[in-house]
Scaffold this motif. Structure first.
Motif, short mmCIF file in Angstrom:
data_model
loop_
_atom_site.label_atom_id
_atom_site.label_comp_id
_atom_site.label_asym_id
_atom_site.label_seq_id
_atom_site.Cartn_x
_atom_site.Cartn_y
_atom_site.Cartn_z
N VAL A 126 0.82 -1.22 0.00
CA VAL A 126 0.00 0.00 0.00
C VAL A 126 0.85 1.27 0.00
O VAL A 126 0.42 2.33 -0.47
N GLY A 127 2.08 1.18 0.50
CA GLY A 127 2.96 2.35 0.48
C GLY A 127 3.22 2.86 -0.92
O GLY A 127 3.31 4.07 -1.15
N ILE A 190 -8.58 3.59 -0.84
CA ILE A 190 -7.51 2.60 -0.80
C ILE A 190 -7.01 2.43 0.63
O ILE A 190 -6.72 1.30 1.08
N LEU A 191 -6.93 3.53 1.37
CA LEU A 191 -6.53 3.45 2.77
C LEU A 191 -7.55 2.65 3.57
O LEU A 191 -7.18 1.80 4.40
N LEU A 192 -8.85 2.89 3.29
CA LEU A 192 -9.90 2.13 3.96
C LEU A 192 -9.85 0.65 3.57
O LEU A 192 -10.08 -0.24 4.40
N ALA A 193 -9.54 0.39 2.28
CA ALA A 193 -9.44 -0.99 1.82
C ALA A 193 -8.31 -1.73 2.53
O ALA A 193 -8.43 -2.92 2.85
N TYR A 194 -7.22 -1.05 2.76
CA TYR A 194 -6.06 -1.67 3.42
C TYR A 194 -6.31 -1.87 4.91
O TYR A 194 -5.96 -2.91 5.48
N LEU A 195 -6.96 -0.88 5.55
CA LEU A 195 -7.14 -0.92 7.00
C LEU A 195 -8.40 -1.68 7.44
O LEU A 195 -8.42 -2.28 8.52
#
Length: 318
Positions: A126-127, A190-195
């Motif tokens: 994700v980074g 994308i941040l929500l998908a990762y977290l």
């Protein structure tokens, strides 16, 4: 940095190039660099939102090629085949951008997003995604700034959109605005998908597609009016009437002022007047030249015709 690279590319243009051409070139270089960055990001992360963003940026790069061709074609002077020049070609190619490429990007993003929602996959690395999105936001922001400089108007965007005939600049502004909105939503989802849950990645892609589709419809509606031959607004026509009346005292009556957009800030304007009786044909000629000069100062490079209806009636009786 990417911003310096864009600056150097723009400075490579000849000094007499228009602000619009410079904005198009900036957007093209920016979108192409962003597209490859997003594609690399997709290969590392398998993110649907990242893939839809990459397709969006490649489509935008193709948009700029069409806009650049239209902008150059519009500068060709009139000839025996196209008496008033090729100005409307810029409107046609801009309309193609709105309908074909914009909608293609919107449909693909929505399709890819729905696929990810139905078959969610965990995002990897994700980074990479976040770094690419930050890079893309910086470049798109710079491109949008250049496009706003090209519009050469202090009006707010929606007022400018209603008034302007500079279709290429409008397309670049809407493209960059759509890109920034899409990038912002992609970053969040994308941040929500990762977290939280991978399904948010698909929601982000659908959101990008909806934004593209809505802005494409807005752009198509405004360009349709230009293609159809929109006239000067009632307020602008009234100002022209007042300008002529104030500066030309030997006019008995202004019958009408008719106009039509034939290119970027270029109009076909017809003024029908009844002059006071004159013993000299030279007086009529001078009056015609004065009216053309007055209108030319307000709308440079426009085609202006003055019709003396009363004189035509007298001549027809004779």
């Amino acid at each position: 940095t990417s911003v310096n690279f864009l600056n150097c590319a723009c400075l490579g243009f000849k000094m007499n190039e228009t602000h619009t051409s410079r904005a198009i070139l900036t957007a093209f270089i920016g979108n192409l660099s962003i597209a490859f960055a997003k594609l690399i990001g997709f290969l590392f992360t398998a993110s649907s939102a990242m893939l839809s963003e990459a397709v969006h940026s490649f489509a935008d790069s193709a948009n700029q090629i069409l806009l650049f061709v239209g902008n150059k074609r519009a500068l060709i002077r009139g000839n025996h085949k196209f008496n008033f020049g090729y100005g409307k070609e810029e409107f046609i190619l801009s309309f193609m951008v709105a309908i074909v490429l914009f909608m293609f990007g919107a449909i693909f993003s929505i399709y890819e997003g729905i696929h990810q929602i139905l078959h969610p996959q965990q995002i990897r690395n994700v980074g990479w995604v976040l770094a690419i999105l930050v890079f893309a936001i910086a470049v798109e922001g710079y491109s949008l700034l250049q496009a706003y400089k090209a519009k050469k108007s202090k009006d707010g965007f929606f007022k400018y959109l209603r008034k302007t005939s500079d279709s290429a600049t409008v397309v670049v502004i809407i493209e960059d605005t759509a890109a920034l909105l899409g990038l912002g939503f992609s970053f969040i989802f994308i941040l929500l998908a990762y977290l939280i849950n991978p399904v948010f990645d698909g929601i982000g892609a659908v959101t990008t597609g909806v934004i593209l589709g809505l802005l494409a419809l807005l752009l198509a509606f405004e360009l349709y009016k230009l293609l159809a031959g929109e006239s000067l607004s009632a307020a602008e026509t009234y100002k022209l009437r007042q300008l002529i009346s104030k500066n030309c005292t030997n006019i008995e009556q202004i019958n009408f002022i008719k106009s039509m957009i034939i290119g970027n800030n270029k109009y076909l304007i017809i003024v029908s007047i009844d002059p006071f009786d004159s013993d000299s044909g030279q007086d009529v000629q001078d009056l015609s030249q004065k009216i053309k000069h007055l209108i030319g100062k307000q709308y440079p490079s426009s085609e202006v015709f003055v019709d003396f209806s009363e004189l035509q009636e007298i001549n027809s009786r004779a």
